[in-house]
Design a protein around this motif. Structure first.
Motif, PDB file in Angstrom:
ATOM      1  N   ILE A  70       0.817  -1.199   0.000  1.00  0.00           N
ATOM      2  CA  ILE A  70       0.000   0.000   0.000  1.00  0.00           C
ATOM      3  C   ILE A  70       0.861   1.264   0.000  1.00  0.00           C
ATOM      4  N   ARG A  71       0.396   2.302  -0.713  1.00  0.00           N
ATOM      5  CA  ARG A  71       1.068   3.590  -0.665  1.00  0.00           C
ATOM      6  C   ARG A  71       0.790   4.219   0.702  1.00  0.00           C
ATOM      7  N   VAL A  72       1.788   4.885   1.260  1.00  0.00           N
ATOM      8  CA  VAL A  72       1.670   5.477   2.591  1.00  0.00           C
ATOM      9  C   VAL A  72       2.042   6.948   2.496  1.00  0.00           C
ATOM     10  N   GLY A  73       1.242   7.801   3.132  1.00  0.00           N
ATOM     11  CA  GLY A  73       1.522   9.219   2.976  1.00  0.00           C
ATOM     12  C   GLY A  73       0.932  10.097   4.054  1.00  0.00           C
ATOM     13  N   SER A  74       1.096  11.386   3.828  1.00  0.00           N
ATOM     14  CA  SER A  74       0.645  12.405   4.770  1.00  0.00           C
ATOM     15  C   SER A  74      -0.640  13.036   4.270  1.00  0.00           C
ATOM     16  N   GLY A  75      -1.533  13.229   5.196  1.00  0.00           N
ATOM     17  CA  GLY A  75      -2.792  13.871   4.823  1.00  0.00           C
ATOM     18  C   GLY A  75      -3.183  14.984   5.777  1.00  0.00           C
ATOM     19  N   GLY A  76      -2.329  16.010   5.951  1.00  0.00           N
ATOM     20  CA  GLY A  76      -1.065  16.166   5.246  1.00  0.00           C
ATOM     21  C   GLY A  76      -0.054  16.885   6.138  1.00  0.00           C
ATOM     22  N   ILE A  77       1.083  17.195   5.561  1.00  0.00           N
ATOM     23  CA  ILE A  77       2.077  18.046   6.206  1.00  0.00           C
ATOM     24  C   ILE A  77       1.582  19.497   6.135  1.00  0.00           C
ATOM     25  N   MET A  78       1.516  20.175   7.279  1.00  0.00           N
ATOM     26  CA  MET A  78       1.055  21.572   7.297  1.00  0.00           C
ATOM     27  C   MET A  78       2.245  22.477   6.987  1.00  0.00           C
ATOM     28  N   LEU A  79       2.457  22.698   5.710  1.00  0.00           N
ATOM     29  CA  LEU A  79       3.706  23.260   5.188  1.00  0.00           C
ATOM     30  C   LEU A  79       4.087  24.623   5.756  1.00  0.00           C
ATOM     31  N   PRO A  80       3.149  25.540   6.034  1.00  0.00           N
ATOM     32  CA  PRO A  80       3.582  26.844   6.557  1.00  0.00           C
ATOM     33  C   PRO A  80       4.380  26.778   7.856  1.00  0.00           C
ATOM     34  N   HIS A  81       4.290  25.667   8.577  1.00  0.00           N
ATOM     35  CA  HIS A  81       5.071  25.534   9.809  1.00  0.00           C
ATOM     36  C   HIS A  81       6.542  25.228   9.545  1.00  0.00           C
ATOM     37  N   TYR A  82       6.870  24.792   8.322  1.00  0.00           N
ATOM     38  CA  TYR A  82       8.164  24.172   8.102  1.00  0.00           C
ATOM     39  C   TYR A  82       8.916  24.770   6.909  1.00  0.00           C
ATOM     40  N   SER A  83      10.155  24.365   6.793  1.00  0.00           N
ATOM     41  CA  SER A  83      10.970  24.666   5.623  1.00  0.00           C
ATOM     42  C   SER A  83      10.616  23.701   4.497  1.00  0.00           C
ATOM     43  N   ALA A  84      10.314  24.232   3.320  1.00  0.00           N
ATOM     44  CA  ALA A  84      10.033  23.370   2.170  1.00  0.00           C
ATOM     45  C   ALA A  84      11.231  22.471   1.866  1.00  0.00           C
ATOM     46  N   TYR A  85      12.409  22.980   2.094  1.00  0.00           N
ATOM     47  CA  TYR A  85      13.622  22.201   1.839  1.00  0.00           C
ATOM     48  C   TYR A  85      13.697  20.982   2.762  1.00  0.00           C
ATOM     49  N   LYS A  86      13.402  21.188   4.052  1.00  0.00           N
ATOM     50  CA  LYS A  86      13.459  20.068   4.987  1.00  0.00           C
ATOM     51  C   LYS A  86      12.382  19.039   4.682  1.00  0.00           C
ATOM     52  N   VAL A  87      11.199  19.495   4.289  1.00  0.00           N
ATOM     53  CA  VAL A  87      10.137  18.555   3.907  1.00  0.00           C
ATOM     54  C   VAL A  87      10.581  17.735   2.694  1.00  0.00           C
ATOM     55  N   ALA A  88      11.217  18.381   1.723  1.00  0.00           N
ATOM     56  CA  ALA A  88      11.719  17.663   0.545  1.00  0.00           C
ATOM     57  C   ALA A  88      12.744  16.614   0.951  1.00  0.00           C
ATOM     58  N   GLU A  89      13.640  16.964   1.863  1.00  0.00           N
ATOM     59  CA  GLU A  89      14.629  15.987   2.337  1.00  0.00           C
ATOM     60  C   GLU A  89      13.948  14.794   3.008  1.00  0.00           C
ATOM     61  N   ASN A  90      13.011  15.077   3.904  1.00  0.00           N
ATOM     62  CA  ASN A  90      12.325  13.997   4.616  1.00  0.00           C
ATOM     63  C   ASN A  90      11.655  13.020   3.657  1.00  0.00           C
ATOM     64  N   PHE A  91      10.953  13.566   2.669  1.00  0.00           N
ATOM     65  CA  PHE A  91      10.165  12.700   1.801  1.00  0.00           C
ATOM     66  C   PHE A  91      11.002  12.076   0.687  1.00  0.00           C
ATOM     67  N   ARG A  92      12.110  12.691   0.325  1.00  0.00           N
ATOM     68  CA  ARG A  92      13.034  11.992  -0.565  1.00  0.00           C
ATOM     69  C   ARG A  92      13.634  10.781   0.152  1.00  0.00           C
ATOM     70  N   LEU A  93      13.957  10.958   1.412  1.00  0.00           N
ATOM     71  CA  LEU A  93      14.504   9.838   2.172  1.00  0.00           C
ATOM     72  C   LEU A  93      13.469   8.720   2.298  1.00  0.00           C
ATOM     73  N   LEU A  94      12.230   9.074   2.591  1.00  0.00           N
ATOM     74  CA  LEU A  94      11.176   8.065   2.667  1.00  0.00           C
ATOM     75  C   LEU A  94      10.995   7.351   1.332  1.00  0.00           C
ATOM     76  N   GLU A  95      11.033   8.109   0.239  1.00  0.00           N
ATOM     77  CA  GLU A  95      10.886   7.512  -1.091  1.00  0.00           C
ATOM     78  C   GLU A  95      12.056   6.588  -1.406  1.00  0.00           C
ATOM     79  N   ALA A  96      13.258   6.951  -0.964  1.00  0.00           N
ATOM     80  CA  ALA A  96      14.424   6.091  -1.178  1.00  0.00           C
ATOM     81  C   ALA A  96      14.287   4.786  -0.390  1.00  0.00           C
TER      82      ALA A  96
END
Length: 345
Positions: A70-96
Motif C-alpha cells: 500500500i502507498r503510505v503518505g501524509s494527509g497532510g504536512i502543514m507546510l507553513p510551519h516548516y521549511s520546504a527544503y526540509k520537507v523535501a529531504e524527509n520525503f526523498r529519504l522516505l521515497e528512497a
C-alpha cells in the motif's frame, strides 16, 4: 473500478491510551494492505489530547516498514510551519527507503490553535504571515523534489538529499477553491477534504481539472476526495458506530473538545439538546452510513459528483475491530483485491 484509500487520525479511544491508538493504526494499515486499499494517509494535528500523533513523516516510516504494498503518505504536512527544503529531504529519504510507495500530501491549515502556531513558528517569518508564503513554498518544494531550482532562485544550486531518480507523489490538500487553483497552476494532484463537512467540493474539483497545467509532477489532473464512512452488516449497527463521531464533533463545535473518541455507548447515553440533534441530522448530508450495499451506492454517486475515481475513507469508530470490519465490508463490496489475495484464493 473506484479506488479506495484510508485517512487515519489515530484517535485515542475512550478507555485507551496513545500507545493503544498507535497500535490500532498499525493494525488497520496492515489490514488495508491485505484488503487492496490504494493508500494509507495520516493527518497532522497538534496539541489535541484525543489524537496520538503529530508527525506524519514518522508514522509513514513506521507504517511503510510494517506493510508491503500500500502507498503510505501524509494527509497532510502543514507546510507553513516548516521549511520546504526540509520537507523535501524527509520525503526523498522516505521515497528512497520505500520506492514508489510514498505520498506527500501538504496543506496550509495550522492543524492546531493560535498558541500552537506561535510555538511551531517561534522566531520565524517576522515580516509576513506564514500562510502567505504557502504558494511560494509549493513552488520551492517542487523545485527541490526535482533538483530544479532555477538560476535566479534565492538558493540556486541547492539539492535535497538523498538524490534519487524518483519522486513521492505530491498532493495539495484543501477544502476551498483557492487550493484547487494553486494545484491546477502548479500541475500537482488535488485532494478535497470533504469529511470536514464543507460544501463546494464538486466545483473546486471541476475548477482544478478545467485549469490544470501539465507539469513535471503530473501530465494530467489527478484528484481524490476524503469522506466519513461507517459501514456495518446492518444499518442500525452502522448508525450505532457513527454515534462516536457525532458526539466527538459536537464537542469540538461547542469548544469543549473531548480527550478521547467516545465509545458508542457513551455517545448513545449522552443527552443531546435540540440544536445538537439538528446539527447531527444536518451533517448526515456529508457522511455515509449504512450496509455495504447502501454505502457502495452512495460512494459511487459521490465519486460521480466529484468526477473522481478515488476516495479516501475516514472512519472514526471507537471499537478498532468494528473499524477494521467496516473497511473489510467496503473492500468486499467494491471487490478490492491485491496480488496477495488473488494468489491465496
Amino acid at each position: 473500478m473506484l479506488k479506495l484509500g484510508i485517512l487515519d487520525q489515530s484517535h485515542i479511544n475512550e478507555g485507551q491510551n496513545a500507545s493503544d491508538a498507535l497500535n490500532n493504526t498499525l493494525q488497520l494499515a496492515q489490514a488495508a494492505d491485505k484488503l487492496g486499499y490504494s493508500r494509507y494517509w495520516m493527518s497532522e494535528h497538534h496539541a489535541f489530547p484525543s489524537l496520538a500523533h503529530s508527525s506524519p513523516e514518522i508514522m509513514i516510516a513506521h507504517i511503510a516498514s510494517h506493510t508491503s504494498r500500500i502507498r503510505v503518505g501524509s494527509g497532510g504536512i502543514m507546510l507553513p510551519h516548516y521549511s520546504a527544503y526540509k520537507v523535501a529531504e524527509n520525503f526523498r529519504l522516505l521515497e528512497a527507503l520505500y520506492p514508489n510507495r510514498i505520498d506527500l500530501g501538504v496543506g496550509r491549515a495550522p492543524g492546531g490553535t493560535p498558541l500552537v502556531n506561535h510555538a511551531l513558528q517561534e522566531g520565524k517569518f517576522p515580516s509576513m504571515h506564514a500562510a502567505d508564503r504557502y504558494p511560494q513554498q509549493i513552488v520551492d518544494l517542487i523545485s527541490y523534489l526535482n533538483d530544479a531550482t532555477p538560476s535566479d532562485h534565492r538558493f540556486a544550486g541547492l539539492t535535497a538529499q538523498p538524490s534519487i531518480d524518483r519522486m513521492p507523489e505530491l498532493w495539495l490538500l484543501g477544502s476551498s477553491g483557492g487550493t484547487a487553483d494553486l494545484a491546477a497552476m502548479t500541475g500537482t494532484s488535488y485532494a478535497f477534504a470533504q469529511f470536514f463537512g464543507m460544501t463546494g467540493g464538486e466545483d473546486a474539483v471541476a475548477h482544478y481539472k478545467e485549469h490544470f497545467q501539465p507539469s513535471v509532477m503530473s501530465p494530467t489532473p489527478k484528484s481524490l476526495a476524503a469522506i466519513t464512512v461507517a459501514c456495518a452488516d446492518t444499518e442500525e449497527e452502522a448508525e450505532h458506530l457513527m454515534r462516536s463521531n457525532d458526539l466527538y464533533f459536537i464537542a469540538l463545535r461547542e469548544n469543549r473538545p473531548l480527550p478521547y473518541l467516545p465509545s458508542a455507548k457513551t455517545a448513545a447515553d449522552y443527552h443531546y439538546n435540540s440544536t445538537e440533534l439538528a446539527h447531527i441530522q444536518d451533517t448526515r448530508r456529508f457522511r455515509v452510513v449504512g450496509t455495504p450495499d447502501q454505502v457502495k451506492e452512495k460512494l459511487l454517486q459521490f465519486a460521480a459528483d466529484y468526477q473522481t475515481d478515488e476516495l479516501l475513507i475516514v472512519s472514526a469508530i471507537h471499537d478498532n475491530q468494528a473499524r477494521i470490519r467496516s473497511y473489510e465490508l467496503l473492500a468486499e463490496a467494491f471487490e478490492l483485491s491485491t496480488p496477495q489475495t488473488q494468489t491465496l484464493s
